[in-house]
Design an enzyme around this catalytic site. Structure first.
Site, PDB file in Angstrom:
ATOM      1  CG  ASP A 188      17.587  -3.748  11.515  1.00  0.00           C
ATOM      2  OD1 ASP A 188      16.405  -4.046  11.730  1.00  0.00           O
ATOM      3  OD2 ASP A 188      18.307  -3.142  12.342  1.00  0.00           O
ATOM      4  CD  GLU A 281      12.383  -5.811  10.903  1.00  0.00           C
ATOM      5  OE1 GLU A 281      11.897  -6.552  11.768  1.00  0.00           O
ATOM      6  OE2 GLU A 281      13.092  -4.821  11.166  1.00  0.00           O
ATOM      7  CB  CYS A 334      21.169 -16.777  18.126  1.00  0.00           C
ATOM      8  SG  CYS A 334      22.910 -17.136  17.768  1.00  0.00           S
ATOM      9  CB  CYS A 355      25.706 -20.854  20.389  1.00  0.00           C
ATOM     10  SG  CYS A 355      25.647 -19.284  19.490  1.00  0.00           S
ATOM     11  CG  ASP A 362      21.218  -2.005  14.813  1.00  0.00           C
ATOM     12  OD1 ASP A 362      20.135  -2.308  15.342  1.00  0.00           O
ATOM     13  OD2 ASP A 362      21.815  -0.926  15.036  1.00  0.00           O
TER      14      ASP A 362
END
Length: 414
Positions: A188, A281, A334, A355, A362
């Site tokens: 990322d 990405e 998530c 949860c 990040d």
């Protein structure tokens, strides 16, 4: 079996006064021919709706050399002049295919100074390179050897704004294969942290999997600003003081670019060496640079150059580079239970899911990028719950850059 590739090897060299003068004349002639051909093609289309191709501009070049005004074009090697016409043809081809904008004229002060020589315009003998119109070989600083039994097919000579001379030699090469591994990593990209990986890597990241952003431009911003202020105070023209001030600005920019490039090479080489699959990405950097608040930091991070390095190194060394679509909600998903958050403003750096899992924004994004990328490689789509994207497209780009050799070929022999 190793991959057969065309690879450019770039070296710095130190020309004599005569060689520097000859190359400077060649740079000027290359720029002049490019601009004349571009103007001729533009006028032909505007006045007669006629497309002028490379053969026509080559004939124009022959005619230009016979005129008194442009007779100096015949004093330099003809090969770089022909090559710049081929480059112009390539620029128009990309424009017609809508891969690039309309070609623009070259500026004496802003455009890159370079000249390309093919094998007919240079002599390569016993590791010594002599260009056309020159009697002595170039004094090259051999920072690394060329591939064994390899002869340059194309040579490009250039001078950067810092006044340094470089020669780039295009050769056939077979990169040494890297042993196959089962490791995979999601990447990322960011600003505060240059990269965040889906798992920590000793010697490369911190304990959270983040790679610190060196911010090379910020470190040298004061030096660059002072050099630019000094340049702005010099009278415009061809004075020596202005030339010296411009050289200082070029050296400041070169220092930033060199350090950034060196750091990116080290990071990308480490990632390619240690991982079989790398997932990133597909960031639209051009659009992101329109954000005036973050444009400077994004440009300093150089995400486009990072991706380019990962791509060609993965192809060379038998790794898989998977690119997922930028619409994939990596930050809002998530990674533990798959719950998709409705909103996730940029100022939220940590968040807690229903949860009970607390996420670093990040790190969570890197884990989701890895999961989506592995799904692309396995079955062609994502494995997490995803919200529909504009146009009804899949939120995963489904683009895989495979290596040029099989994984079995990467196994060490012995």
């Amino acid at each position: 079996m190793a991959t057969h590739v065309k690879r450019a090897f770039k070296y710095r060299f130190y020309p004599t006064d005569a060689q520097a003068a000859e190359l400077s004349r060649t740079f000027g002639c290359v720029r002049k021919v490019y601009n004349l051909a571009l103007q001729a093609r533009a006028e032909a289309w505007q006045q007669r709706q006629e497309r002028v191709n490379y053969n026509a501009t080559s004939a124009m070049l022959t005619a230009w050399k016979k005129t008194d005004e442009l007779a100096y074009l015949a004093e330099v090697s003809s090969v770089p002049l022909q090559q710049t016409l081929r480059h112009l043809q390539g620029a128009f081809t990309n424009f017609w295919a809508r891969r690039a904008g309309y070609p623009t004229f070259k500026s004496r002060k802003k455009s890159r100074m370079s000249a390309e020589y093919t094998s007919s315009a240079f002599r390569w003998r016993d590791g010594r390179l002599t260009l056309a119109k020159m009697t002595e070989p170039l004094a090259i600083a051999w920072s690394r050897p060329l591939p064994e039994d390899s002869t340059p097919t194309t040579v490009t000579v250039s001078q950067d704004p810092a006044g340094r001379w470089f020669v780039s030699m295009l050769c056939d090469d077979r990169p040494t294969p890297m042993p196959a591994t089962d490791a995979a990593v999601g990447v990322d990209a960011g600003v505060s942290s240059l990269l965040t990986l889906s798992r920590p890597v000793p010697g490369l990241t911190d304990e959270y999997g983040k790679i610190r952003n060196p911010r090379h431009e910020r470190k040298d911003r004061e030096r660059l600003a002072k050099a630019q202020r000094d340049l702005s105070r010099k009278a415009k023209g061809n004075g020596k003081n202005r030339a010296k001030a411009r050289l200082k600005v070029g050296r400041a920019h070169a220092r930033i670019a060199d350090r950034r490039r060196d750091f990116l090479h080290k990071v990308t080489t480490h990632l390619v060496r240690e991982n079989q699959t790398i997932v990133i990405e597909d960031l639209t950097v051009r659009n992101m640079l329109k954000n005036r608040t973050l444009a400077r930091a994004i440009a300093d991070a150089s995400w486009s150059e990072l991706r380019s390095m990962l791509k060609y190194k993965a192809e060379w060394y038998g790794r898989d580079l998977v690119v997922i679509d930028h619409w994939f909600p990596s930050s809002k998903l998530c990674s533990a239970c798959g719950t998709l958050q409705r909103r996730m403003p940029l100022n939220v750096r940590t968040w807690a899911c229903d949860c009970g899992t607390t996420h670093d924004r990040d790190v969570n994004a890197a884990k989701n990028i890895l999961a989506a990328g592995l799904a692309v490689a396995a079955c062609g789509d994502g494995v997490r719950p995803q919200r529909s994207t504009p146009g009804g497209r899949s939120s995963v780009k489904q683009e895989v850059v495979p290596p040029q050799r099989s994984r079995a070929a990467a196994q060490p022999r012995g």
